[in-house]
Write an enzyme that holds these catalytic residues in place. Sequence first.
Site, PDB file in Angstrom:
ATOM      1  N   SER A  92    -113.976 -46.152 -48.157  1.00 53.18           N
ATOM      2  CA  SER A  92    -112.554 -46.251 -48.670  1.00 53.18           C
ATOM      3  C   SER A  92    -111.860 -47.325 -47.802  1.00 53.18           C
ATOM      4  CB  SER A  92    -111.688 -45.178 -48.544  1.00 53.18           C
ATOM      5  OG  SER A  92    -110.414 -45.174 -48.793  1.00 53.18           O
ATOM      6  N   ASP A 131    -106.489 -50.168 -51.639  1.00 55.94           N
ATOM      7  CA  ASP A 131    -107.112 -49.746 -50.495  1.00 55.94           C
ATOM      8  C   ASP A 131    -108.647 -50.297 -50.836  1.00 55.94           C
ATOM      9  OD1 ASP A 131    -108.038 -47.814 -52.222  1.00 55.94           O
ATOM     10  OD2 ASP A 131    -108.235 -46.381 -50.302  1.00 55.94           O
ATOM     11  N   ASP A 169    -111.284 -48.683 -51.627  1.00 57.72           N
ATOM     12  CA  ASP A 169    -112.013 -48.074 -52.999  1.00 57.72           C
ATOM     13  C   ASP A 169    -111.370 -47.826 -54.008  1.00 57.72           C
ATOM     14  OD1 ASP A 169    -110.940 -45.895 -51.775  1.00 57.72           O
ATOM     15  OD2 ASP A 169    -112.426 -44.530 -52.447  1.00 57.72           O
ATOM     16  N   ALA A 187     -97.694 -39.798 -49.403  1.00 61.35           N
ATOM     17  CA  ALA A 187     -97.076 -40.782 -48.873  1.00 61.35           C
ATOM     18  C   ALA A 187     -98.004 -41.978 -48.942  1.00 61.35           C
ATOM     19  CB  ALA A 187     -96.279 -40.622 -47.804  1.00 61.35           C
ATOM     20  N   ASN A 188     -99.109 -41.880 -48.596  1.00 63.20           N
ATOM     21  CA  ASN A 188    -100.364 -42.974 -48.506  1.00 63.20           C
ATOM     22  C   ASN A 188    -100.428 -43.705 -49.545  1.00 63.20           C
ATOM     23  OD1 ASN A 188    -102.092 -41.693 -49.386  1.00 63.20           O
ATOM     24  ND2 ASN A 188    -102.961 -40.768 -47.369  1.00 63.20           N
ATOM     25  N   PRO A 198    -103.629 -31.312 -36.655  1.00 60.82           N
ATOM     26  CA  PRO A 198    -104.972 -31.703 -36.393  1.00 60.82           C
ATOM     27  C   PRO A 198    -105.480 -32.643 -37.584  1.00 60.82           C
ATOM     28  CG  PRO A 198    -105.283 -29.408 -36.898  1.00 60.82           C
ATOM     29  CD  PRO A 198    -103.917 -29.701 -36.987  1.00 60.82           C
ATOM     30  N   SER A 199    -105.899 -33.926 -37.131  1.00 62.40           N
ATOM     31  CA  SER A 199    -106.629 -34.689 -38.319  1.00 62.40           C
ATOM     32  C   SER A 199    -107.529 -34.024 -38.669  1.00 62.40           C
ATOM     33  CB  SER A 199    -106.640 -36.198 -37.562  1.00 62.40           C
ATOM     34  OG  SER A 199    -107.542 -37.057 -38.389  1.00 62.40           O
ATOM     35  N   THR A 259    -109.898 -36.371 -40.147  1.00 62.75           N
ATOM     36  CA  THR A 259    -110.811 -37.427 -40.243  1.00 62.75           C
ATOM     37  C   THR A 259    -110.874 -38.286 -39.052  1.00 62.75           C
ATOM     38  OG1 THR A 259    -108.816 -39.026 -40.972  1.00 62.75           O
ATOM     39  CG2 THR A 259    -110.067 -38.089 -42.790  1.00 62.75           C
TER      40      THR A 259
END
EC number: 5.4.2.3
Length: 553
Positions: free
Chosen positions: A73, A285, A287, A380-381, A508-509, A511
């Site tokens: 991605s 983005d 992909d 939102a992204n 916590p993320s 990724t």
Amino acid sequence: MKQVGIYMSAQFSEVIKYSSLHPKPPGLVLQYGTAGFRTNAKLLDHIMFRMGLLATLRSKKTKATIGVMVTASHNPEEDNGVKLVDPMGEMVTPTWEGYATQLANAENEDLLTALKDIIAKEEINMSREAEVFVGRDTRGSSATLSQAVLEGVSSLGGLSKDYGLVTTPQLHYMVCCQNTQGKYGDTTVDGYYNKLCQAFIKLIKNASNCTDDQKHLSLDGANGIGALKVREMERHLAKELQISLFNDGSHGKLNYQCGADFVKVQQKTPTGFEIKPGERCCSFDGDADRIVYYYCDAEGQFHLLDGDKIATLISTFLKELLTQAGLDLNMAVVQTAYANGSSTRYLEETMKLTVKCTKTGVKHLHHVAQEFDIGVYFEANGHGTVLFSKSAEDKIQQLIDNPNCDDEKKRAALLLQNTINVINQTVGDAISDMLLIEAILAIKGMTVQQWDAIYTDLPNRQLKVKVADRRVINTTDAERRAVSPAGLQDAIDATVKKYNLARSFVRPSGTEDVVRVYAEADTQESADALAHEVSLVVYRLAGGVGDEPKPLH
Ligand code: 16G
Ligand code: MG
């Protein structure tokens, strides 16, 4: 019984033979996270082979075609990744995500045991046929890595179809078409373009006096697969949309200072982009499963229209059509905690729409959206799509077929039907979202500035904090409140109280090895100060490592 035994061992001998060509670096541990496996491409060969094996098992288990997409991605060019696609084009289930992690981390000598373990747990009939669709993005490493997936599939006796270079959403679409025996569309890339573009052209016929300006869009392809595919699609658009394509991959580097993630995070135009004041622009983005829009005003000020603005535009359009068609269907907008507070307020208070908040990650939004006749979901992204229930689609069709239905209602019903056809319901799709947004703006005769002015975003800030173990933070209420470590949420609440129109949360993320901090408030200074204060709270109460977070100003 004996025959089955022989058959099984024969199959496994191929696995043993080929797995030795894709050895796992001893000790390497990787996790199938929210975005599948994703890391430096050099570490992924064995993962790809094993995901070929797993997809084959999943296909036997579900008696359906499964997809495997090789992409990382928006990550840098050097990375790669892999994700499995379930029969209806959805993300694979959590149990199978667990199997993916187990299979990926088994040492070479334990691979067969791990494989047999899954077969036993899921009671998989190994004599069943299996079919796996494979796709890949434009990364240098993707061709070889997708070859490893294909070897995994064939070594377990599965059939495969290599779609080569496709966007992630195109692969999801193929899987869904195949498993619905073509009801969702033709299982080819041309079938995808035909379905979407024909619906787009029908929609655009409802736009009166569409000017050349309205028809023009500047697109940043992130130097990735989306650019390639938009070029391929252009001839299907019959000049109804005129795209100036930048960052088309002919010389720039994938995702480098361009693409949807760069634009969203940096809040500025990508490099390699000539942009005139007021011009409507968008970025995909790497992909092509995410899209954001933007423009620069006469003063050169950058304005971002993110997933929240997109959800607002689409849900408003759909609500108007439902009213015109006289259809009583329940509709909701699904967001995450990252949705700008202004968007939530506008949707609930002005549009009187149901808004739901879920945990971050596409699958969570997708599941909640499925609970409604019409579920509009966007992060939102810029990742998002719209889901229509079978009964919603049927009711729209009935209206179109009803000879007593008046012209206004019929027109609205046809618009709804073409909207459904332009949308890729399997997953967020930059190409499909772009066509829908362009059609809505044209039909409404709306400029990008007018769209932007629907509501004003609250200033916000996102920060990252490094901690020893991010798993100490546990959240509830769709990640909006922390339940551990003790005292963290109280400290955040006390800090938020000091600011106007303020909101903040930490999580916590999924990724990256960091804790993410989000803050919004009435001014940018306040949002920045709040984000910093909350970062300090996290650093102190959740085991921060390295230097203490510094103020932004
Ligand atoms: C993954 C998710 C995306 C989410 C992001 C959050 C999918 C396909 N992708 O990229 O939806 O916004 O993770 O990342 O689910 P974070 O957990 O690091 O904040
Ligand atoms: Mg993506």
